[in-house]
Write an enzyme that holds these catalytic residues in place. Structure first.
Site, PDB file in Angstrom:
ATOM      1  N   ARG A 198      22.307 -19.500 -41.394  1.00 53.44           N
ATOM      2  CA  ARG A 198      22.627 -18.524 -40.348  1.00 53.44           C
ATOM      3  C   ARG A 198      21.382 -17.817 -39.814  1.00 53.44           C
ATOM      4  O   ARG A 198      21.421 -16.627 -39.496  1.00 53.44           O
ATOM      5  CB  ARG A 198      23.633 -17.478 -40.846  1.00 53.44           C
ATOM      6  CG  ARG A 198      24.841 -18.035 -41.568  1.00 53.44           C
ATOM      7  CD  ARG A 198      25.574 -19.023 -40.751  1.00 53.44           C
ATOM      8  NE  ARG A 198      26.696 -19.631 -41.475  1.00 53.44           N
ATOM      9  CZ  ARG A 198      27.389 -20.659 -41.009  1.00 53.44           C
ATOM     10  NH1 ARG A 198      27.070 -21.216 -39.852  1.00 53.44           N
ATOM     11  NH2 ARG A 198      28.383 -21.164 -41.689  1.00 53.44           N
ATOM     12  N   LYS A 250      26.391 -14.873 -56.141  1.00 57.83           N
ATOM     13  CA  LYS A 250      27.599 -15.305 -55.424  1.00 57.83           C
ATOM     14  C   LYS A 250      28.282 -16.294 -56.356  1.00 57.83           C
ATOM     15  O   LYS A 250      27.772 -17.401 -56.569  1.00 57.83           O
ATOM     16  CB  LYS A 250      27.212 -15.970 -54.100  1.00 57.83           C
ATOM     17  CG  LYS A 250      28.369 -16.642 -53.362  1.00 57.83           C
ATOM     18  CD  LYS A 250      27.933 -17.164 -51.986  1.00 57.83           C
ATOM     19  CE  LYS A 250      29.046 -17.913 -51.273  1.00 57.83           C
ATOM     20  NZ  LYS A 250      28.675 -18.362 -49.930  1.00 57.83           N
ATOM     21  N   GLU A 286      33.166 -20.179 -52.184  1.00 56.81           N
ATOM     22  CA  GLU A 286      32.756 -21.282 -51.311  1.00 56.81           C
ATOM     23  C   GLU A 286      31.998 -22.356 -52.086  1.00 56.81           C
ATOM     24  O   GLU A 286      30.949 -22.838 -51.644  1.00 56.81           O
ATOM     25  CB  GLU A 286      31.926 -20.743 -50.138  1.00 56.81           C
ATOM     26  CG  GLU A 286      32.700 -19.722 -49.309  1.00 56.81           C
ATOM     27  CD  GLU A 286      31.979 -19.234 -48.063  1.00 56.81           C
ATOM     28  OE1 GLU A 286      30.746 -19.143 -48.089  1.00 56.81           O
ATOM     29  OE2 GLU A 286      32.676 -18.953 -47.063  1.00 56.81           O
ATOM     30  N   ARG A 319      28.598 -10.291 -55.829  1.00 58.14           N
ATOM     31  CA  ARG A 319      29.288 -10.240 -54.538  1.00 58.14           C
ATOM     32  C   ARG A 319      30.807 -10.386 -54.678  1.00 58.14           C
ATOM     33  O   ARG A 319      31.292 -11.150 -55.520  1.00 58.14           O
ATOM     34  CB  ARG A 319      28.742 -11.317 -53.596  1.00 58.14           C
ATOM     35  CG  ARG A 319      27.292 -11.047 -53.223  1.00 58.14           C
ATOM     36  CD  ARG A 319      26.748 -12.122 -52.316  1.00 58.14           C
ATOM     37  NE  ARG A 319      27.023 -11.900 -50.916  1.00 58.14           N
ATOM     38  CZ  ARG A 319      27.521 -12.820 -50.105  1.00 58.14           C
ATOM     39  NH1 ARG A 319      27.858 -14.012 -50.551  1.00 58.14           N
ATOM     40  NH2 ARG A 319      27.703 -12.554 -48.830  1.00 58.14           N
ATOM     41  N   ASP A 321      34.884 -11.868 -42.736  1.00 54.76           N
ATOM     42  CA  ASP A 321      33.528 -12.413 -42.796  1.00 54.76           C
ATOM     43  C   ASP A 321      32.751 -12.048 -41.529  1.00 54.76           C
ATOM     44  O   ASP A 321      32.468 -12.917 -40.711  1.00 54.76           O
ATOM     45  CB  ASP A 321      33.629 -13.938 -42.938  1.00 54.76           C
ATOM     46  CG  ASP A 321      32.283 -14.586 -43.178  1.00 54.76           C
ATOM     47  OD1 ASP A 321      31.345 -13.861 -43.532  1.00 54.76           O
ATOM     48  OD2 ASP A 321      32.177 -15.818 -43.007  1.00 54.76           O
ATOM     49  N   GLU A 364      28.147  -4.282 -47.571  1.00 55.27           N
ATOM     50  CA  GLU A 364      27.334  -5.375 -47.025  1.00 55.27           C
ATOM     51  C   GLU A 364      27.594  -5.548 -45.526  1.00 55.27           C
ATOM     52  O   GLU A 364      28.741  -5.687 -45.103  1.00 55.27           O
ATOM     53  CB  GLU A 364      27.659  -6.684 -47.767  1.00 55.27           C
ATOM     54  CG  GLU A 364      26.897  -7.887 -47.256  1.00 55.27           C
ATOM     55  CD  GLU A 364      27.221  -9.196 -48.001  1.00 55.27           C
ATOM     56  OE1 GLU A 364      27.665  -9.144 -49.166  1.00 55.27           O
ATOM     57  OE2 GLU A 364      27.044 -10.270 -47.398  1.00 55.27           O
ATOM     58  N   GLU A 424      25.450 -14.082 -36.836  1.00 55.13           N
ATOM     59  CA  GLU A 424      26.220 -15.310 -37.060  1.00 55.13           C
ATOM     60  C   GLU A 424      27.422 -15.426 -36.127  1.00 55.13           C
ATOM     61  O   GLU A 424      27.623 -16.453 -35.490  1.00 55.13           O
ATOM     62  CB  GLU A 424      26.679 -15.367 -38.520  1.00 55.13           C
ATOM     63  CG  GLU A 424      27.574 -16.556 -38.803  1.00 55.13           C
ATOM     64  CD  GLU A 424      28.018 -16.654 -40.252  1.00 55.13           C
ATOM     65  OE1 GLU A 424      27.623 -15.804 -41.062  1.00 55.13           O
ATOM     66  OE2 GLU A 424      28.766 -17.607 -40.570  1.00 55.13           O
ATOM     67  N   GLU A 465      32.592  -8.133 -27.302  1.00 52.10           N
ATOM     68  CA  GLU A 465      33.966  -8.084 -27.816  1.00 52.10           C
ATOM     69  C   GLU A 465      34.958  -8.494 -26.724  1.00 52.10           C
ATOM     70  O   GLU A 465      35.942  -9.183 -26.997  1.00 52.10           O
ATOM     71  CB  GLU A 465      34.256  -6.661 -28.304  1.00 52.10           C
ATOM     72  CG  GLU A 465      35.518  -6.559 -29.132  1.00 52.10           C
ATOM     73  CD  GLU A 465      35.651  -5.218 -29.846  1.00 52.10           C
ATOM     74  OE1 GLU A 465      34.867  -4.291 -29.555  1.00 52.10           O
ATOM     75  OE2 GLU A 465      36.558  -5.095 -30.684  1.00 52.10           O
TER      76      GLU A 465
HETATM   77  C1  GCU Z   1      29.857 -16.865 -44.402  1.00 50.55           C
HETATM   78  C2  GCU Z   1      28.770 -17.738 -43.861  1.00 50.55           C
HETATM   79  C3  GCU Z   1      28.145 -18.567 -44.950  1.00 50.55           C
HETATM   80  C4  GCU Z   1      27.712 -17.677 -46.102  1.00 50.55           C
HETATM   81  C5  GCU Z   1      28.863 -16.799 -46.557  1.00 50.55           C
HETATM   82  C6  GCU Z   1      28.469 -15.745 -47.575  1.00 50.55           C
HETATM   83  O1  GCU Z   1      30.943 -17.629 -44.807  1.00 50.55           O
HETATM   84  O2  GCU Z   1      29.278 -18.565 -42.853  1.00 50.55           O
HETATM   85  O3  GCU Z   1      27.069 -19.261 -44.398  1.00 50.55           O
HETATM   86  O4  GCU Z   1      27.260 -18.454 -47.156  1.00 50.55           O
HETATM   87  O5  GCU Z   1      29.381 -16.109 -45.469  1.00 50.55           O
HETATM   88  O6  GCU Z   1      28.479 -14.577 -47.227  1.00 50.55           O
HETATM   89  O7  GCU Z   1      28.217 -16.066 -48.722  1.00 50.55           O
END
Ligand code: GCU
Length: 671
Positions: free
Chosen positions: A158, A280, A284, A317, A363, A385, A391, A503
């Site tokens: 990003r 993290k 994901e 996180r 997000d 955060e 992004e 927006e």
């Molecule tokens: C979003 C973002 C990711 C990033 C993630 C995060 O999903 O698109 O690129 O890794 O946030 O905050 O961990």
């Protein structure tokens, strides 16, 4: 053209043409007195000397003997001793400054405070302050941090301003001067902590905590240290097994705790003042305690114990959600995830664990409500955060002044107990603010010069959450472009209208995620609609939005009762979040007397007109900006217009096709 180029590399530390000091003041500033051993205090004197020269053309000497006229720099105790004058400032990292012709003073409550005072003095001088000026200030909270999402191959997740400042080809590789300049800019807005690698810790990045990289990380830390900035490393929770040392990363397996303790010993041998690890986990695709049937407190506390002997902190996180959802299942709601996962763990975290919570439950969308964990968490340290890198807000192509939205976050009243706005909780219930950074190797750091205002604004708000977007814009414009009233008015106007403009042409009324998949620039109305990411708007021929009230997913129930009721009732829910909380028929009449569908059409037409106005406003000050910065921003504005038109037409056409209802003003919508 007769005007000097904006020195965009220097960002807000330029002092364009504002060097009209009286001779007396010039003399006073020309002799800087410092007599202290602290690295950061010494840097404060050096920064003052450097800034006076670079920003105002004033040559100053540094000495340790007091002889008036002079400017004394140091911690309050040292300054009092040197000057015989009582200087008191005692709020952590705070400072007081006084400008006089005989004696000027920059006194810090501590070393960092002194440095912040030196920068503040430079910036106040640039805004026109002179003899007689005084200011006492201190940051509201102790952690003011930037997260880099930089990968070791030099790419930035990003990132929109060139490759990583820190890495290239799987090595730590940087220009030391540029890193020092970066540290300077960060310190000038009060940033005191920096994580230097992506939270997705993959491939070579896992090895940053090994001796292959630690000597180089230590050298980087050496550059940031005089600027009062401590480094952090993002780590991979699965390291014990991915390094091949153990067959598990189970946080409750004693071998895993020992592995991390030894690893921490090694890391701190190289960087004794490392702030800690950023994690993290179970998010994901990243490794985490869930793999072993453990929870996040088990995972975070295990690491916290390894860091404890070194005074290190685990920042953990809360961006944890199911990213393999089935769109057919309407009972699951990604917005609920952070609260569902972490609220039950309140009170279970060690005291050197700090949770890091995104300001919104999704997000970093253009408009989201404030995450309900804020105010609700009672016994757990946590940070808020934000995302400076744009992004979802235009990739630093589109102008989008984010403090405009962040101020709404800081002003949001959680209704949990006393002093319950986010801003009011900063420094007490909330330990600080962190943001995903936006800089890269582009000469001007942020790609779009106007995006520097977001970086500046994050730092200023982390310092003082009571500042308004207007105040921040005005300060940034003066520091970057100088004091010409016409330029000031034009750039302020552009910044202040940029957020509502973005927006307007984006996803309507808080519905979120109508953006192109993965890339996150430009429209793709159904790009995420049938995906696994849990981000749906469910638009059909008669209604759009997600019912998150008690009759739907009951996400509203995560808020304090007063807010839960306010969001759950369509009549009291803020209209800019209406579709986040409700499923609303297009025929619903909004406060301006028009129905939802017509409002969608109107805002999208308006957004494009506003971009045209932004462009005209910028063109109006062409002669006063300097050609390079003018041209590069103008070129981006052209691309922004194309983007806005695309959003307008795709969104309007989508809803027109689904409803068959024309625009009441008969404007062009494609069939
Ligand atoms: C979003 C973002 C990711 C990033 C993630 C995060 O999903 O698109 O690129 O890794 O946030 O905050 O961990």
């Amino acid at each position: 053209m007769g005007i000097s180029e904006v020195r965009e590399y220097d960002c807000w530390l330029q002092g364009r043409g504002q060097n009209q000091f009286s001779d007396a003041l010039k003399n006073c500033l020309s002799r800087i007195v410092v007599k202290e051993d602290c690295l950061v205090v010494k840097q404060a004197a050096l920064e003052l000397q450097r800034g006076l020269k670079r920003m105002f053309g004033v040559d100053a000497a540094i000495t340790d003997t007091i002889q008036k006229p002079c400017t004394v720099v140091g911690t309050a105790t040292a300054v009092s001793e040197l000057t015989g004058k009582t200087v008191s400032c005692d709020r952590a990292e705070g400072f007081c400054i006084e400008i006089g012709d005989e004696l000027s003073v920059v006194a810090g409550a501590d070393c960092n405070g002194t440095l912040y005072g030196a920068f503040r003095l430079l910036m106040e001088l640039a805004k026109g302050a002179g003899t007689g000026f005084s200011l006492e200030d201190a940051p509201r909270s102790g952690i003011r941090m930037i997260n880099h999402w930089d990968n070791l191959d030099g790419t930035i997740e990003r990132g929109y301003a060139g490759p990583s400042l820190f890495y290239k080809d799987d090595k730590i590789d940087y220009d030391p001067q540029r890193i020092e300049d970066y540290a300077r800019l960060l310190a000038s807005i009060g940033i005191n902590c920096l994580s230097i690698n992506n939270v997705n810790v993959r491939k070579t990045a896992k090895l940053l905590i090994t001796e292959q990289f630690l000597p180089d990380v230590a050298k980087l830390a050496d550059i940031f240290r005089p600027f009062g900035i401590r480094l952090m490393l993002s780590i991979n929770f699965g390291a014990p097994y991915s390094f091949g040392d153990l067959d598990t990363a189970d946080p409750l397996d004693p071998r895993v705790g020992e592995w991390w303790a030894k690893r921490a010993d090694l890391v701190y041998k190289y960087i004794p003042d490392l702030a800690g690890f950023l994690v993290k986990a179970d998010s994901e695709g990243e490794a985490g305690p869930f793999q072993y049937g453990r929870d996040h407190a088990d995972g975070a506390n295990m690491l916290a114990k390894a860091l404890k002997p070194h005074n290190g902190t685990v920042i953990w996180r809360c961006f944890v959600y199911n990213c393999t959802q089935d769109w057919r299942d309407q009972t699951q709601d990604r917005a609920c995830a952070a609260y569902d996962h972490f609220m039950p763990l309140d009170g279970r975290f060690d005291d050197n664990v700090i949770l890091q919570i995104k300001h919104g439950p999704y997000d970093f969308q253009v408009r989201e409500p404030v995450t309900p964990l804020f105010g609700a968490l009672k016994k757990t340290r946590h940070l808020i955060e934000f995302q400076i890198t744009q992004e979802y807000t235009g990739h630093q192509i589109d102008v989008c002044f984010l403090p405009y939205m962040w101020q709404d976050v800081y002003h949001f009243d959680t209704k949990h107990g006393e002093n319950s706005t986010i801003g009011g909780m900063m420094g007490n219930r909330i330990s600080g603010a962190v943001a995903v950074g936006s800089v890269g190797r582009d000469e001007n750091w942020t790609g779009n010069t106007l995006s520097q205002a977001n970086w500046f604004g994050f730092g200023r708000l982390a310092w003082n959450p009571d500042l308004t977007a207007e105040e921040i814009a005005d300060e940034w414009v003066k520091l970057t472009f100088g004091l010409d009233p016409e330029v000031d008015a034009a750039v302020n106007k552009i910044l202040m209208m940029s957020y509502p403009t973005y927006e307007n042409y984006n996803a309507p009324f808080g519905v979120c995620f109508m953006v192109t998949r993965s890339l996150h620039y430009g429209p793709d109305i159904e790009g995420y609609e049938y995906s696994r990411w849990g981000t749906y708007h469910r638009a059909n021929w008669e209604a759009v939005g997600v019912d998150r009230t008690p009759s739907g997913t009951n996400y509203t129930g995560q808020y304090a009762p007063e807010n839960a009721a306010m969001f759950a009732d369509l009549a009291t829910c803020p209209e800019n979040l209406m579709l986040f909380f409700h499923r609303v028929p297009y025929s619903y009449v909004m406060k301006n007397g028009k129905n939802l569908l017509q409002n969608i059409y109107d805002t999208h037409f308006k957004g494009v007109e506003q971009v045209e106005e932004i462009i005209r406003t910028w063109e109006g000050i062409q002669d006063k900006i300097g050609s390079a910065v003018y041209a590069s921003v103008r070129e981006r504005m052209g691309r922004q217009l194309t983007n806005a038109i695309e959003w307008r037409d795709v969104v309007n056409t989508y809803f027109h096709r689904h409803t068959g209802i024309p625009d009441e003003q008969g404007r062009k919508i494609y069939d």
